[in-house]
Design a protein around this motif. Structure first.
Motif, PDB file in Angstrom:
ATOM      1  N   THR A   1      42.595  47.693  46.015  1.00  7.11           N
ATOM      2  CA  THR A   1      43.813  46.895  46.235  1.00  7.11           C
ATOM      3  C   THR A   1      45.001  47.828  46.432  1.00  7.11           C
TER       4      THR A   1
ATOM      5  N   SER B   1      48.890  47.499  39.929  1.00  7.00           N
ATOM      6  CA  SER B   1      47.669  46.715  39.716  1.00  7.00           C
ATOM      7  C   SER B   1      46.887  47.149  38.472  1.00  7.00           C
ATOM      8  N   ASN B   2      46.263  46.175  37.831  1.00  8.69           N
ATOM      9  CA  ASN B   2      45.350  46.482  36.731  1.00  8.69           C
ATOM     10  C   ASN B   2      44.131  47.253  37.237  1.00  8.69           C
ATOM     11  N   SER B   3      43.761  47.036  38.481  1.00 11.53           N
ATOM     12  CA  SER B   3      42.630  47.787  39.043  1.00 11.53           C
ATOM     13  C   SER B   3      42.920  49.286  38.997  1.00 11.53           C
TER      14      SER B   3
ATOM     15  N   LEU C   1      37.244  43.173  38.164  1.00 11.07           N
ATOM     16  CA  LEU C   1      38.094  42.628  37.104  1.00 11.07           C
ATOM     17  C   LEU C   1      38.917  41.455  37.615  1.00 11.07           C
ATOM     18  N   SER C   2      39.223  40.571  36.675  1.00  9.62           N
ATOM     19  CA  SER C   2      40.043  39.415  37.039  1.00  9.62           C
ATOM     20  C   SER C   2      40.870  38.977  35.845  1.00  9.62           C
ATOM     21  N   ALA C   3      41.950  38.271  36.155  1.00  8.93           N
ATOM     22  CA  ALA C   3      42.768  37.689  35.081  1.00  8.93           C
ATOM     23  C   ALA C   3      42.015  36.515  34.453  1.00  8.93           C
ATOM     24  N   GLY C   4      41.328  35.759  35.258  1.00  4.23           N
ATOM     25  CA  GLY C   4      40.586  34.595  34.785  1.00  4.23           C
ATOM     26  C   GLY C   4      39.192  34.950  34.281  1.00  4.23           C
TER      27      GLY C   4
ATOM     28  N   PRO D   1      39.600  44.036  42.195  1.00  3.05           N
ATOM     29  CA  PRO D   1      40.056  42.827  41.514  1.00  3.05           C
ATOM     30  C   PRO D   1      39.502  41.591  42.205  1.00  3.05           C
ATOM     31  N   GLU D   2      39.726  40.442  41.571  1.00  3.12           N
ATOM     32  CA  GLU D   2      39.392  39.159  42.200  1.00  3.12           C
ATOM     33  C   GLU D   2      40.687  38.524  42.707  1.00  3.12           C
ATOM     34  N   TYR D   3      40.738  38.269  44.005  1.00  3.91           N
ATOM     35  CA  TYR D   3      41.879  37.596  44.617  1.00  3.91           C
ATOM     36  C   TYR D   3      41.371  36.333  45.305  1.00  3.91           C
ATOM     37  N   ASN D   4      41.816  35.175  44.839  1.00  5.51           N
ATOM     38  CA  ASN D   4      41.409  33.905  45.438  1.00  5.51           C
ATOM     39  C   ASN D   4      39.891  33.807  45.629  1.00  5.51           C
ATOM     40  N   GLY D   5      39.198  34.166  44.568  1.00  5.05           N
ATOM     41  CA  GLY D   5      37.740  34.031  44.577  1.00  5.05           C
ATOM     42  C   GLY D   5      37.025  35.028  45.469  1.00  5.05           C
TER      43      GLY D   5
ATOM     44  N   ILE E   1      41.204  40.329  32.081  1.00  2.19           N
ATOM     45  CA  ILE E   1      41.613  41.744  31.998  1.00  2.19           C
ATOM     46  C   ILE E   1      42.875  41.948  31.171  1.00  2.19           C
TER      47      ILE E   1
ATOM     48  N   ARG F   1      48.073  46.373  45.548  1.00  5.26           N
ATOM     49  CA  ARG F   1      49.124  45.644  44.825  1.00  5.26           C
ATOM     50  C   ARG F   1      49.842  46.589  43.854  1.00  5.26           C
TER      51      ARG F   1
END
Ligand SMILES: Cc1cc2nc3c(=O)[nH]c(=O)nc-3n(C[C@H](O)[C@H](O)[C@H](O)COP(=O)(O)O)c2cc1C
Length: 194
Positions: A22, A27-29, A123-126, A90-94, A158, A24
């Protein structure tokens, strides 16, 4: 594995590239990737980082499909040299980030990927832990003629697993990352293109 990163004893030493998938900002990634890089360093396993936060803006010019800007050459070179690719996504919109697919589309096919092992940290927030992005990208790895290392590390929720310095605080996750690092280094040695 030794520390030589080029030609050792007549063959090309394994060089894993950690690909941060990513761009972003903050980012957490990127944070997870930094901790994973520490794990590889502690094991003496050479790791080169290719971070999409560092993509040169010129690569987004549509003219880049036909001719790559000179500023992209070092990323292409790192990916070409890689004997294994550890994707931190990361996971973005599935799914995985669009910029990650764009990056893949800017690289030379098939020589950048063919015969190379890919491992994943997702990794994902959800609650999904980037299971879907990794499964989606696995389909691409087959097309790219790569090889999937089967032990993925998925990290759901995450934001509960990082300390204030952005390091992973859950021993259970660190243990899974350590195990993956050991296994993937061996897999690259045995399976990877030399
Ligand atoms: C464009 C975008 C889409 C996202 N979609 C999802 C999603 O589908 N599922 C989820 O659990 N988290 C989603 N998130 C949250 C990310 O998983 C979260 O930001 C996490 O920290 C990993 O992304 P990061 O490396 O950009 O920080 C999304 C974040 C962004 C920026």
């Amino acid at each position: 594995m030794g520390t030589c990163q080029t030609i050792c004893g007549g063959h090309l030493e394994a060089m894993i590239v950690q690909l941060i998938a990513t761009n972003r900002p903050g980012s957490n990634s990127g944070k997870v990737a930094a901790h994973v890089a520490e794990i590889y360093a502690a094991k003496g396993t050479p790791l080169e980082v290719v971070d999409l936060h560092n993509l040169p803006p010129e690569i987004f010019n549509p003219a880049s499909y036909a001719e790559k800007p000179a500023s992209f050459a070092s990323m292409q070179e790192s990916m070409t040299k890689a004997t294994g690719i550890l994707v931190v996504t990361p996971e973005y919109n599935g799914g995985f980030p669009g910029v990650f697919k764009y990056f893949i589309d800017m690289l030379k096919f098939p020589e950048t990927f063919a015969g190379k092992p890919f491992a994943f940290v997702g990794l994902s927030a959800g609650g999904g832990g980037a299971v879907r992005p990794v499964e989606q990208f696995t389909t691409l790895v087959h097309y790219l003629r790569g090889i999937v290392y089967p032990a993925t590390v998925n990290i759901p929720g995450i934001n509960n697993h990082l300390d204030e310095a952005g390091r992973i605080k859950s021993p259970e996750i660190i243990e899974r990352l350590e195990k993956q690092a050991d296994g993937f280094a061996k897999f690259v040695e045995k399976t990877g293109k030399k």
